[in-house]
Design a protein around this motif. Structure first.
Motif, PDB file in Angstrom:
ATOM      1  N   GLY A  28       0.958  -1.168   0.017  1.00  0.00           N
ATOM      2  CA  GLY A  28       0.040   0.117  -0.180  1.00  0.00           C
ATOM      3  C   GLY A  28       0.825   1.043  -0.131  1.00  0.00           C
ATOM      4  N   ASP A  29       0.455   2.309  -0.215  1.00  0.00           N
ATOM      5  CA  ASP A  29       1.003   3.548  -0.422  1.00  0.00           C
ATOM      6  C   ASP A  29       1.482   4.061   1.053  1.00  0.00           C
ATOM      7  OD1 ASP A  29      -0.238   3.501  -3.038  1.00  0.00           O
ATOM      8  OD2 ASP A  29      -1.302   5.336  -2.602  1.00  0.00           O
ATOM      9  N   ALA A  30       2.644   5.024   0.889  1.00  0.00           N
ATOM     10  CA  ALA A  30       3.240   5.165   2.103  1.00  0.00           C
ATOM     11  C   ALA A  30       3.988   6.604   2.275  1.00  0.00           C
ATOM     12  CB  ALA A  30       4.371   4.239   2.653  1.00  0.00           C
ATOM     13  N   THR A  31       4.159   7.017   3.157  1.00  0.00           N
ATOM     14  CA  THR A  31       4.794   8.423   3.262  1.00  0.00           C
ATOM     15  C   THR A  31       6.380   7.995   3.581  1.00  0.00           C
ATOM     16  OG1 THR A  31       4.590   8.742   5.461  1.00  0.00           O
ATOM     17  CG2 THR A  31       2.889   9.665   4.420  1.00  0.00           C
ATOM     18  N   VAL A  32       7.158   9.162   3.178  1.00  0.00           N
ATOM     19  CA  VAL A  32       8.455   9.000   3.166  1.00  0.00           C
ATOM     20  C   VAL A  32       9.043   8.596   4.561  1.00  0.00           C
ATOM     21  CG1 VAL A  32      10.810  10.088   3.254  1.00  0.00           C
ATOM     22  CG2 VAL A  32       8.994  10.694   1.444  1.00  0.00           C
ATOM     23  N   SER A  33       8.175   9.102   5.582  1.00  0.00           N
ATOM     24  CA  SER A  33       8.508   8.840   7.297  1.00  0.00           C
ATOM     25  C   SER A  33       8.375   7.452   7.323  1.00  0.00           C
ATOM     26  CB  SER A  33       7.759   9.629   7.934  1.00  0.00           C
ATOM     27  OG  SER A  33       7.964  10.790   7.892  1.00  0.00           O
ATOM     28  N   GLU A  34       7.023   7.040   6.824  1.00  0.00           N
ATOM     29  CA  GLU A  34       6.598   5.595   7.074  1.00  0.00           C
ATOM     30  C   GLU A  34       7.479   4.491   6.362  1.00  0.00           C
ATOM     31  OE1 GLU A  34       1.863   5.958   7.314  1.00  0.00           O
ATOM     32  OE2 GLU A  34       2.752   5.901   5.385  1.00  0.00           O
ATOM     33  N   LEU A  35       8.246   4.944   5.151  1.00  0.00           N
ATOM     34  CA  LEU A  35       9.064   4.176   4.608  1.00  0.00           C
ATOM     35  C   LEU A  35      10.588   4.251   5.254  1.00  0.00           C
ATOM     36  CD1 LEU A  35       8.331   4.969   0.873  1.00  0.00           C
ATOM     37  CD2 LEU A  35       7.980   2.824   1.876  1.00  0.00           C
ATOM     38  N   ALA A  36      10.942   5.098   5.950  1.00  0.00           N
ATOM     39  CA  ALA A  36      12.128   5.343   6.518  1.00  0.00           C
ATOM     40  C   ALA A  36      12.274   4.590   7.974  1.00  0.00           C
ATOM     41  CB  ALA A  36      12.470   6.989   6.566  1.00  0.00           C
ATOM     42  N   ASP A  37      11.008   4.577   8.568  1.00  0.00           N
ATOM     43  CA  ASP A  37      10.910   3.841   9.760  1.00  0.00           C
ATOM     44  C   ASP A  37      11.905   2.780   9.961  1.00  0.00           C
ATOM     45  OD1 ASP A  37      10.021   4.054  12.541  1.00  0.00           O
ATOM     46  OD2 ASP A  37       8.529   2.332  11.908  1.00  0.00           O
ATOM     47  N   PRO A  38      11.722   1.666   9.232  1.00  0.00           N
ATOM     48  CA  PRO A  38      12.771   0.564   9.519  1.00  0.00           C
ATOM     49  C   PRO A  38      14.173   0.416   9.415  1.00  0.00           C
ATOM     50  CG  PRO A  38      11.338   0.191   7.620  1.00  0.00           C
ATOM     51  CD  PRO A  38      11.011   1.425   8.162  1.00  0.00           C
ATOM     52  N   TYR A  39      14.700   1.670   8.626  1.00  0.00           N
ATOM     53  CA  TYR A  39      15.964   1.710   8.393  1.00  0.00           C
ATOM     54  C   TYR A  39      16.867   2.865   9.293  1.00  0.00           C
ATOM     55  CZ  TYR A  39      14.129  -0.152   4.191  1.00  0.00           C
ATOM     56  OH  TYR A  39      13.245  -0.865   3.250  1.00  0.00           O
ATOM     57  N   PRO A  40      17.797   2.308   9.672  1.00  0.00           N
ATOM     58  CA  PRO A  40      18.880   3.009  10.276  1.00  0.00           C
ATOM     59  C   PRO A  40      19.644   4.332   9.621  1.00  0.00           C
ATOM     60  CG  PRO A  40      20.127   1.312   9.751  1.00  0.00           C
ATOM     61  CD  PRO A  40      18.743   1.194   9.296  1.00  0.00           C
TER      62      PRO A  40
END
Length: 124
Positions: A28-40
């Motif tokens: 599903g669609d996601a914002t930049v923040s949502e996509l960045a969440d799991p990455y360090p």
């Protein structure tokens, strides 16, 4: 720098973070923040990954209010898959011809020669 669309797609897919982002967007669609969440990694680094994916046509970005939503675009993936399937069929055909050739060579090797049969008859 890749200029044709297929090269851009393969270049974008070469990075595991970008492949993971595409898998996430498949849900599903996601914002930049949502996509960045799991990455360090930083938000600007994620934004650079998204820019590469957008340039390759693999995602579209839509600004809604203050949020930028990212959406998976399947058409370039289909084009890449079609190209790879074509190559796969070519190689499958080549391997099938090689199998046939090797089977014919083995059959010739396993066939008794007429010289050995004649020698056995003369020894009697």
């Amino acid at each position: 720098m890749a200029t044709d669309q297929l090269s851009k797609v393969f270049s974008a897919l070469a990075d595991p973070t970008r492949r993971d982002i595409l898998a996430r967007l498949g849900q599903g669609d996601a914002t930049v923040s949502e996509l960045a969440d799991p990455y360090p990694i930083s938000l600007p680094a994620i934004s650079r990954h998204l820019k590469v994916l957008e340039t390759a046509g693999l995602i579209s970005r839509d600004k809604r209010a203050q949020w930028r939503t990212n959406t998976l675009q399947a058409a370039p993936l289909k084009e890449a898959t079609t190209w790879m399937e074509h190559l796969s069929h070519l190689w499958d055909d080549r391997f099938a011809r090689l199998d046939t050739h090797l089977a014919a060579m083995k059959a010739l090797q396993d066939r008794p020669t007429t010289d050995s049969t004649e020698e056995e008859q003369h020894d009697d």
